[in-house]
Design a protein around this motif. Structure first.
Motif, PDB file in Angstrom:
ATOM      1  N   UNK A 110       0.945  -1.102   0.077  1.00  0.00           N
ATOM      2  CA  UNK A 110       0.148   0.071  -0.044  1.00  0.00           C
ATOM      3  C   UNK A 110       0.892   1.170   0.067  1.00  0.00           C
ATOM      4  N   UNK A 111       0.289   2.443  -0.189  1.00  0.00           N
ATOM      5  CA  UNK A 111       0.827   3.751  -0.107  1.00  0.00           C
ATOM      6  C   UNK A 111       1.701   3.828   1.035  1.00  0.00           C
ATOM      7  N   UNK A 112       2.879   4.466   0.980  1.00  0.00           N
ATOM      8  CA  UNK A 112       3.613   4.897   2.207  1.00  0.00           C
ATOM      9  C   UNK A 112       4.265   3.645   2.921  1.00  0.00           C
ATOM     10  N   UNK A 113       4.283   2.531   2.447  1.00  0.00           N
ATOM     11  CA  UNK A 113       4.814   1.322   2.985  1.00  0.00           C
ATOM     12  C   UNK A 113       6.330   1.205   3.031  1.00  0.00           C
ATOM     13  N   UNK A 114       6.991   0.488   3.916  1.00  0.00           N
ATOM     14  CA  UNK A 114       8.517   0.409   3.595  1.00  0.00           C
ATOM     15  C   UNK A 114       8.537  -0.967   3.133  1.00  0.00           C
ATOM     16  N   UNK A 115       9.448  -1.301   2.250  1.00  0.00           N
ATOM     17  CA  UNK A 115       9.715  -2.767   1.689  1.00  0.00           C
ATOM     18  C   UNK A 115      11.472  -2.765   1.760  1.00  0.00           C
ATOM     19  N   UNK A 116      11.591  -3.908   2.456  1.00  0.00           N
ATOM     20  CA  UNK A 116      13.115  -4.235   2.769  1.00  0.00           C
ATOM     21  C   UNK A 116      13.321  -5.386   1.960  1.00  0.00           C
ATOM     22  N   UNK A 117      14.648  -5.086   1.237  1.00  0.00           N
ATOM     23  CA  UNK A 117      15.083  -6.170   0.387  1.00  0.00           C
ATOM     24  C   UNK A 117      16.478  -6.437   0.978  1.00  0.00           C
ATOM     25  N   UNK A 118      16.537  -7.927   1.432  1.00  0.00           N
ATOM     26  CA  UNK A 118      17.757  -8.415   2.139  1.00  0.00           C
ATOM     27  C   UNK A 118      18.344  -9.683   1.286  1.00  0.00           C
ATOM     28  N   UNK A 119      19.616  -9.811   1.316  1.00  0.00           N
ATOM     29  CA  UNK A 119      20.341 -10.813   1.032  1.00  0.00           C
ATOM     30  C   UNK A 119      21.316 -11.312   1.980  1.00  0.00           C
ATOM     31  N   UNK A 120      21.250 -12.716   2.205  1.00  0.00           N
ATOM     32  CA  UNK A 120      22.040 -13.335   3.350  1.00  0.00           C
ATOM     33  C   UNK A 120      22.431 -14.728   2.912  1.00  0.00           C
ATOM     34  N   UNK A 121      23.601 -15.173   3.719  1.00  0.00           N
ATOM     35  CA  UNK A 121      24.031 -16.715   3.581  1.00  0.00           C
ATOM     36  C   UNK A 121      23.605 -17.287   4.931  1.00  0.00           C
ATOM     37  N   UNK A 122      23.085 -18.299   5.043  1.00  0.00           N
ATOM     38  CA  UNK A 122      22.870 -19.342   6.301  1.00  0.00           C
ATOM     39  C   UNK A 122      23.102 -20.819   5.996  1.00  0.00           C
ATOM     40  N   UNK A 123      23.593 -21.562   6.699  1.00  0.00           N
ATOM     41  CA  UNK A 123      23.623 -22.999   6.941  1.00  0.00           C
ATOM     42  C   UNK A 123      23.597 -23.370   5.575  1.00  0.00           C
ATOM     43  N   UNK A 124      24.540 -22.854   4.526  1.00  0.00           N
ATOM     44  CA  UNK A 124      24.849 -23.521   3.153  1.00  0.00           C
ATOM     45  C   UNK A 124      23.763 -23.127   2.313  1.00  0.00           C
ATOM     46  N   UNK A 125      23.096 -22.006   2.796  1.00  0.00           N
ATOM     47  CA  UNK A 125      21.810 -21.608   1.668  1.00  0.00           C
ATOM     48  C   UNK A 125      21.792 -20.299   1.457  1.00  0.00           C
ATOM     49  N   UNK A 126      21.697 -19.703   0.356  1.00  0.00           N
ATOM     50  CA  UNK A 126      21.585 -18.293   0.112  1.00  0.00           C
ATOM     51  C   UNK A 126      19.959 -17.976  -0.032  1.00  0.00           C
TER      52      UNK A 126
END
Length: 458
Positions: free
Chosen positions: A368-384
């Motif tokens: 919706x209008x005014x929302x905050x969208x977080x985009x993250x990348x990480x590695x954990x336990x042998x997975x992306x």
């Protein structure tokens, strides 16, 4: 012959028969070894004993004369040790017997021959192992051992071997049919299930499971798991078919009605152009739907797996954020790139970029209008992991499991076809990963989890 051909056509019977042949050969080899270790060893001992005695008698004859040999034979027959099996005879060149218990020389008495021969002792013909030698003065010496006991032992071993072989043969024949019956019973459960599915089309049929953890039990489990998957896929196909029919019928009907209205007499040019424009727009939407369905089908079929190469997910996420900054600004939303850790996988860069873009587009649309969208990348336990989270109204627990299904639209008033998350899920599965939907309180968190190594081709 017909019954035998049907029996031989059975894999179970052939396997059991071949196993029985191997067992029979093994049994025959074992019996041969037993025979050689009993009768053969006894024969060697007799031959060695006769040979030693003959050598001694020859030496005595050369050193002390025939009288000494005759005396030695007399002592040997009178000592009470093996007297009933020892065979001796010494004859002058004219045929006069000097000593021994043999009535006459054996038929082959040319000298220098050792082996089994017939000889007369006490008026009775006996088979013995005889050594025949010529002594000084052309006298004839015969030393031997009666083989009656050995013949009896040999007969006993042969009889016992024959009896054991007959019993083993009966057990093998019975074992062949028991083995075939067990195999047929185990395979029969699979065949009956497959037959019911083929004849009646009931995918709900399953192989009857038995207790145990043998190969056939595991085969039944694998087949049931396969049938579960096939049934699930068929249900998905039916659902997609029904949904496609419903989703496509409405825009096609609107486009058809619009074009028919444009053909009506008396319609001015402006109204006709407007009707044609609406029909073109509807048909373009249908083309988009078909294109997305083809993309999903291509991903699910694994057709692009051969083009996999090392991919930097964090770089793709940066590019997608830059691409959607203008869209977010127009609706007053905010894009945040965190965490921005390196994440690398083997995969198709274009498909992964499209999947991440779908997640961001979905978050902006439903946040919706005014929302905050977080985009993250990480590695954990042998997975992306690629994670996209918004702080919008979110999704109820009951609807979380539906996300990723084709044509699923939880907010029908918003534009879309319900294929974006389905495409993301198909791309994740192509790369050996999965799409996970979670409530973020507030908002929704979509996580694409991918293995670091090359995914399985299965």
């Amino acid at each position: 012959m017909g019954a035998w051909r049907r029996l031989w056509a059975s894999v179970g019977f052939r396997l059991a028969f071949q196993y029985a042949v191997l067992v029979a050969i093994t049994m025959m080899a074992a019996l041969a070894i037993v025979y050689l270790q009993t009768v053969g060893v006894l024969h060697q001992r007799i031959a060695r004993q006769v040979g030693v005695t003959t050598t001694q008698m020859q030496a005595r004859a050369e050193q002390q004369g025939l009288e000494a040999v005759a005396a030695a034979i007399g002592r040997a027959l009178d000592d009470g040790r093996q007297s009933d099996t020892e065979l001796f005879g010494v004859w002058q060149p004219d045929g006069t017997r000097l000593a021994g218990n043999l009535d006459a020389p054996p038929a082959d008495a040319t000298g220098g021959r050792d082996g089994q021969q017939r000889a007369q002792r006490g008026g009775t013909a006996n088979t013995g192992y005889l050594a025949v030698r010529r002594l000084p003065g052309d006298a004839l010496l015969v030393v031997g051992h009666d083989l009656s006991d050995q013949d009896a032992l040999e007969s006993l071993v042969v009889s016992a071997s024959a009896a054991a072989g007959l019993i083993a043969l009966l057990l093998l024949v019975g074992g062949v049919f028991v083995f075939r019956q067990e195999l047929e019973q185990a395979v029969g459960r699979v065949r009956r299930t497959a037959g019911r599915i083929a004849e009646e089309g009931h995918l709900a049929e399953r192989v009857d499971m038995t207790t145990g953890d043998d190969e056939f039990a595991r085969l039944g489990q694998d087949i049931n798991a396969m049938l579960d998957r096939i049934e699930s896929l068929m249900e998905g196909v039916r659902h997609v078919s029904n949904t496609i029919a419903h989703e496509l019928r409405t825009p096609l009907t609107r486009a058809l009605l619009g074009l028919q209205a444009a053909q009506a007499p008396g319609v001015d040019d402006a109204a006709r152009r407007e009707a044609i424009d609406r029909a073109v727009h509807e048909l373009q939407d249908l083309g988009t739907v078909f294109q997305k369905l083809l993309q999903i089908a291509e991903a699910e079929a694994g057709a692009r797996r051969r083009a996999f190469a090392p991919v930097a997910l964090h770089t793709i996420a940066d590019d997608v954020l830059e691409l959607y900054e203008a869209v977010a600004e127009n609706q007053g939303a905010h894009l945040v790139r965190e965490p921005a850790d390196e994440a690398r996988v083997d995969g198709d860069r274009d498909l992964l970029a499209g999947a991440i873009a779908n997640l961001v587009d979905n978050a902006l649309k439903y946040g919706g209008p005014g929302c905050t969208v977080r985009i993250g990348t990480t590695m954990a336990a042998g997975q992306a992991i690629v994670e996209v989270q918004d702080d919008g109204p979110g999704v109820s627990e009951a609807d979380l499991a539906r996300l990723g299904e084709r044509f699923t639209r939880l907010t029908p008033e918003l534009p879309g076809h319900g294929l974006g998350l389905a495409n993301v899920r198909a791309v994740a599965a192509l790369h050996g990963g999965r799409l996970v939907a979670e409530g973020a309180e507030p908002g929704l968190r979509m996580r694409m989890v991918l293995p670091i190594g090359s995914p399985s081709h299965n």
